[in-house]
Design an enzyme around this catalytic site. Structure first.
Site, PDB file in Angstrom:
ATOM      1  CD1 TRP A 102      -2.450  -2.085   1.551  1.00 42.02           C
ATOM      2  CD2 TRP A 102      -3.084  -0.858  -0.216  1.00 42.02           C
ATOM      3  NE1 TRP A 102      -3.523  -2.719   0.961  1.00 42.02           N
ATOM      4  CE2 TRP A 102      -3.935  -1.985  -0.113  1.00 42.02           C
ATOM      5  CE3 TRP A 102      -3.293   0.040  -1.261  1.00 42.02           C
ATOM      6  CZ2 TRP A 102      -4.982  -2.222  -1.025  1.00 42.02           C
ATOM      7  CZ3 TRP A 102      -4.332  -0.193  -2.162  1.00 42.02           C
ATOM      8  CH2 TRP A 102      -5.164  -1.313  -2.030  1.00 42.02           C
ATOM      9  CG  ASP A 172      -3.286   4.325   3.912  1.00 44.82           C
ATOM     10  OD1 ASP A 172      -4.385   4.200   4.494  1.00 44.82           O
ATOM     11  OD2 ASP A 172      -2.989   3.700   2.873  1.00 44.82           O
ATOM     12  CE  LYS A 196      -8.943  -2.531   3.278  1.00 47.26           C
ATOM     13  NZ  LYS A 196      -7.972  -1.719   2.549  1.00 47.26           N
TER      14      LYS A 196
HETATM   15  C1  PLP Z   1      -7.434  -1.142   1.453  1.00 48.97           C
HETATM   16  C2  PLP Z   1      -6.343  -0.171   1.594  1.00 48.97           C
HETATM   17  C3  PLP Z   1      -6.196   0.916   0.697  1.00 48.97           C
HETATM   18  C4  PLP Z   1      -7.098   1.102  -0.507  1.00 48.97           C
HETATM   19  O1  PLP Z   1      -8.338   1.496  -0.098  1.00 48.97           O
HETATM   20  P1  PLP Z   1      -9.497   1.880  -1.143  1.00 48.97           P
HETATM   21  O2  PLP Z   1     -10.546   2.367  -0.229  1.00 48.97           O
HETATM   22  O3  PLP Z   1      -9.841   0.625  -1.873  1.00 48.97           O
HETATM   23  O4  PLP Z   1      -8.979   2.929  -2.043  1.00 48.97           O
HETATM   24  C5  PLP Z   1      -5.172   1.806   0.923  1.00 48.97           C
HETATM   25  N1  PLP Z   1      -4.340   1.675   1.969  1.00 48.97           N
HETATM   26  C6  PLP Z   1      -4.441   0.645   2.842  1.00 48.97           C
HETATM   27  C7  PLP Z   1      -3.483   0.550   3.980  1.00 48.97           C
HETATM   28  C8  PLP Z   1      -5.451  -0.304   2.674  1.00 48.97           C
HETATM   29  O5  PLP Z   1      -5.565  -1.311   3.554  1.00 48.97           O
END
Ligand code: PLP
Length: 360
Positions: A102, A172, A196
């Site tokens: 990511w 993030d 998540k």
């Molecule tokens: C799932 C995830 C993303 C992507 O998320 P989207 O909502 O699909 O754009 C980005 N960073 C992390 C750490 C993730 O787990």
């Protein structure tokens, strides 16, 4: 009704109580005679739902008053672009820490908008966090970006990087937000896709310090301009109303659980139980350095990978689903977000012992 233990990395399990409440309120929200899905986002009912969700989130995370909370669309991925557009000029240097799939994506997107300095790179197979002393940081970076929990590799920072006051820290938190208390004041901006640990897909949260607003470069689409969104209370256009509402139900559920202190204890205990089962066995293995193991996403492999398909199939029979590892790494992965109860971990550990007994 049959409910399974769903170990999906995202979209992921939601608390049963939340789903039941959403069901009960589906056709008639609080005597309005309509579903939240059918409401105007500018009407009194939805405005109150939105405000309550923000208040509950602020309470849970103890968000300081000089931070804005934004409820946006485009997932975490839209923020990969929005962050350099809002916080850096085209000639700025921005620092990124590369610890997994990511952060790699975040770096790839940021390169389109600014000069990216990769301050540290854990390198594949992404199983540790480079020591902070080794990071090659730019003195004049517009911000430092990192990914506190790498959802695919199962690698998590168990510390907040030091930044001097001039370099805002950007994180993030998609797969670890709300899993334990967090000192928001250490960050310039945090963001997370909802699917998540927050609620349904379609919503992304951004929490940003006010002094960082209003710096968006010329040409930034209005929809990605954090200052414009903040000014209109995240309702510059129609927000993802139903996802916002369900996220609000999750925030209330978290408060009823005792808040993030209680969730942190629970999540730590859940992860410890699964890692212990893996470490106690020579049949299962987790590749991540012990100090960098994720509480939320636990990848593991079998000593006999030819049994992967059998493991997945028999687990499914036992009501334990979505244990496949990410398509890029294979093996297994169990995600243990807030809504996964200890009983789910117990059931998984019990199944793993039994599978090992029969197949090792
Ligand atoms: C799932 C995830 C993303 C992507 O998320 P989207 O909502 O699909 O754009 C980005 N960073 C992390 C750490 C993730 O787990």
């Amino acid at each position: 009704m049959m409910r399974v233990f769903n170990f999906s990395a995202g979209p992921a399990v939601l608390p049963l109580e939340v789903l039941e409440q959403a069901r009960d309120e589906m056709l008639d929200w609080h005597g309005t005679g309509m579903s939240v899905m059918e409401m105007s986002h500018r009407g009194k009912a939805f405005v109150s739902i939105a405000a309550q969700a923000e208040a509950d989130l602020r309470e849970l995370l103890q968000v300081p008053a000089n931070y804005k909370v934004l409820f946006l669309q485009g997932g975490a991925t839209a923020q990969f672009a929005a962050i350099p557009m809002n916080l850096a000029g085209p000639d700025s240097v921005v620092d990124y820490v590369h610890t997994g799939a990511w952060s790699k994506k975040a770096i790839g997107e940021a390169k389109r908008y600014a000069n990216v300095n990769v301050a540290a790179n854990a390198g594949e197979p992404y199983a540790s966090i480079p020591a902070q002393e080794s990071w090659q940081r730019s003195p004049n970076a517009a911000y430092l970006h990192y990914t506190p929990n790498e959802t695919i590799g199962g690698v998590e920072f168990h510390f907040i990087p030091d930044t001097n006051a001039e370099v805002p820290l950007v994180a993030d938190l998609s797969s670890t937000i709300l899993s334990r208390p967090l000192d928001v004041s250490k960050f310039g901006l945090i963001y997370a896709g909802a699917q998540k640990n927050i609620g349904p897909a379609g919503l992304a949260l951004v929490i940003v310090r006010e002094d960082l607003l209003g710096r968006a470069r010329a040409g930034t689409p209005t929809i990605l301009d954090f200052a414009a969104m903040a000014k209109d209370g995240s309702m510059l256009n129609t927000p993802p109303t139903y996802a916002w509402y369900v996220a609000g139900l999750v925030f209330q559920w978290l408060r009823r659980q005792g808040g993030l202190e209680a969730m942190g204890k629970r999540n730590q205990a859940k992860a410890a139980k699964l890692y212990e089962a893996i470490d106690d066995s020579s049949f299962y293995a987790n590749p991540v350095a012990k100090g960098a193991r994720s509480w939320m996403n636990v990848p593991f492999t079998l000593a006999r990978p030819e049994l992967d398909k059998t493991f997945i199939a028999e687990a499914r029979e036992a009501g334990l689903v979505t244990l496949e590892g990410h398509r890029s790494v294979g093996g297994m992965r169990a995600s243990l977000y807030n809504a996964m109860p200890m009983e789910g971990v117990d059931a998984l550990v019990g199944f793993m012992r039994e599978f090992e007994r029969r197949h090792a």
